[in-house]
Design a protein around this motif. Structure first.
Motif, short mmCIF file in Angstrom:
data_model
loop_
_atom_site.label_atom_id
_atom_site.label_comp_id
_atom_site.label_asym_id
_atom_site.label_seq_id
_atom_site.Cartn_x
_atom_site.Cartn_y
_atom_site.Cartn_z
N GLN A 104 0.85 -1.19 0.00
CA GLN A 104 0.00 0.00 0.00
C GLN A 104 0.90 1.25 0.00
O GLN A 104 2.12 1.14 0.19
N ARG A 105 0.29 2.41 -0.19
CA ARG A 105 1.11 3.63 -0.26
C ARG A 105 1.95 3.82 1.00
O ARG A 105 3.12 4.21 0.92
N LYS A 106 1.36 3.54 2.14
CA LYS A 106 2.10 3.71 3.39
C LYS A 106 3.31 2.78 3.44
O LYS A 106 4.36 3.14 3.97
N THR A 107 3.15 1.58 2.84
CA THR A 107 4.25 0.62 2.85
C THR A 107 5.45 1.14 2.07
O THR A 107 6.60 0.89 2.45
N TYR A 108 5.18 1.84 0.96
CA TYR A 108 6.28 2.44 0.20
C TYR A 108 7.07 3.40 1.07
O TYR A 108 8.31 3.37 1.12
N LEU A 109 6.37 4.27 1.77
CA LEU A 109 7.03 5.25 2.61
C LEU A 109 7.83 4.58 3.72
O LEU A 109 8.98 4.96 3.99
N ILE A 142 11.03 2.98 2.23
CA ILE A 142 12.04 3.97 1.89
C ILE A 142 12.75 4.45 3.15
O ILE A 142 13.99 4.53 3.20
N LEU A 143 11.99 4.75 4.17
CA LEU A 143 12.58 5.19 5.44
C LEU A 143 13.44 4.09 6.07
O LEU A 143 14.49 4.36 6.66
N LYS A 144 13.00 2.85 5.94
CA LYS A 144 13.78 1.73 6.45
C LYS A 144 15.14 1.68 5.77
O LYS A 144 16.18 1.47 6.42
N ASP A 145 15.16 1.87 4.44
CA ASP A 145 16.43 1.87 3.71
C ASP A 145 17.30 3.06 4.10
O ASP A 145 18.53 2.98 4.07
N MET A 146 16.66 4.15 4.49
CA MET A 146 17.39 5.34 4.93
C MET A 146 17.91 5.21 6.36
O MET A 146 18.71 6.03 6.80
N GLY A 147 17.41 4.20 7.07
CA GLY A 147 17.78 4.06 8.47
C GLY A 147 17.08 5.06 9.37
O GLY A 147 17.57 5.42 10.44
N CYS A 189 11.65 13.41 2.36
CA CYS A 189 12.11 14.60 1.63
C CYS A 189 13.28 15.26 2.36
O CYS A 189 14.26 15.68 1.72
N GLU A 190 13.19 15.32 3.68
CA GLU A 190 14.26 15.93 4.46
C GLU A 190 15.56 15.12 4.34
O GLU A 190 16.64 15.69 4.15
N GLN A 191 15.43 13.79 4.42
CA GLN A 191 16.63 12.94 4.34
C GLN A 191 17.27 13.02 2.96
O GLN A 191 18.51 13.06 2.83
N LEU A 192 16.47 13.03 1.91
CA LEU A 192 17.01 13.17 0.56
C LEU A 192 17.71 14.51 0.39
O LEU A 192 18.78 14.60 -0.22
N THR A 193 17.12 15.56 0.92
CA THR A 193 17.71 16.89 0.81
C THR A 193 19.03 16.98 1.57
O THR A 193 20.03 17.50 1.05
N LEU A 194 19.04 16.46 2.79
CA LEU A 194 20.24 16.55 3.62
C LEU A 194 21.37 15.65 3.11
O LEU A 194 22.54 16.03 3.12
#
Length: 246
Positions: free
Chosen positions: A71-76, A79-84, A99-104
């Motif tokens: 589901q859409r929430k699962t995508y988010l 992605i956050l899981k891969d970002m740690g 968005c914040e993690q990608l920017t930083l």
């Protein structure tokens, strides 16, 4: 990265690896004001995921491989899981986190098997991530992903793509690289290799499978080389199930 990918030095520099790198370079080095999403697309078996793995390692991309049941929430969350990053409780806050993690981090994002997202009409989620971060984003999909993106998600997402890169069928050069990997101890002649490539219509995965099949047959017969004249009319694996014997 939490989504396991093969190490970069285990992936042969095939044509589609080069094309994926070129596409990501366009997104990373785009001019001011230009869109920053790219798409590598093509039939199953062309090595798109391995190309994506190479790009992910080369550019330290965040990477997820989408699943059909997500589901859409699962995508988010993934992605956050891969970002740690520990996900917040709501989708809007998760989107802000991404968005914040990608920017930083200034790291690109790759979404493999993006057809699952596109086919459900959820690709505007990608647009939200892109607009909120302006990070380079690569999506990987099947042959009809462009048409489906426009049909089910509208022009707003479609026109964020700066480069549509079609994956190419395996070439002779690709086949020769694959023989070094899958048949290191049996020399496969170019005439037989060309026959393999033509029989499977350039499907990289099936080229590799048939190189291995030829190698095993040659080894069983005590041969150190394999030519078309020796192979003769023996069948190659095309993905078709054999007819039932009567």
């Amino acid at each position: 990265m939490s989504n396991t990918q093969p190490p970069v030095n285990s992936i042969a520099p095939l044509t589609n690896v080069t094309l994926a790198v070129e596409a990501m370079e366009q997104a990373i080095n785009r001019g001011q004001g230009l869109p920053g999403m790219v798409c590598l697309y093509g039939p199953s078996g062309y090595g798109k995921s391995k190309a994506a793995a190479f790009v992910a390692n080369k550019y330290r991309c965040y990477y997820i491989e989408a699943k059909s049941i997500w589901q859409r929430k699962t995508y988010l969350i993934n992605i956050l899981k891969d970002m740690g990053v520990v996900p917040e409780r709501t989708m809007d806050l998760m989107l802000d986190q991404i968005c914040e993690q990608l920017t930083l981090s200034q790291r690109p994002l790759i979404i493999d098997e993006a057809d699952y997202l596109v086919d459900k009409g959820w690709a505007k989620l990608l647009m939200d991530i892109y607009e909120g971060s302006r990070a380079p984003i690569m999506i990987i999909g099947e042959e009809n992903i462009s048409a489906n993106l426009k049909k089910k998600n509208g022009e707003k997402v479609h026109n964020r793509i700066i480069d549509w890169q079609p994956a190419q069928p395996a070439s002779m050069a690709d086949g020769q690289l694959l023989t070094r990997i899958y048949s290191p101890d049996v020399v496969i002649a170019d005439d037989l290799l060309e026959h393999i490539i033509n029989t499977v219509n350039g499907c990289t995965r099936r080229v590799a499978v048939n190189i291995n099949k030829v190698r095993k047959t040659a080894k069983a017969e005590g041969r150190e080389s394999a030519e078309l004249a020796w192979w003769g009319g023996r069948e190659l694996f095309t993905g078709e199930a054999p007819a039932r014997r009567r």
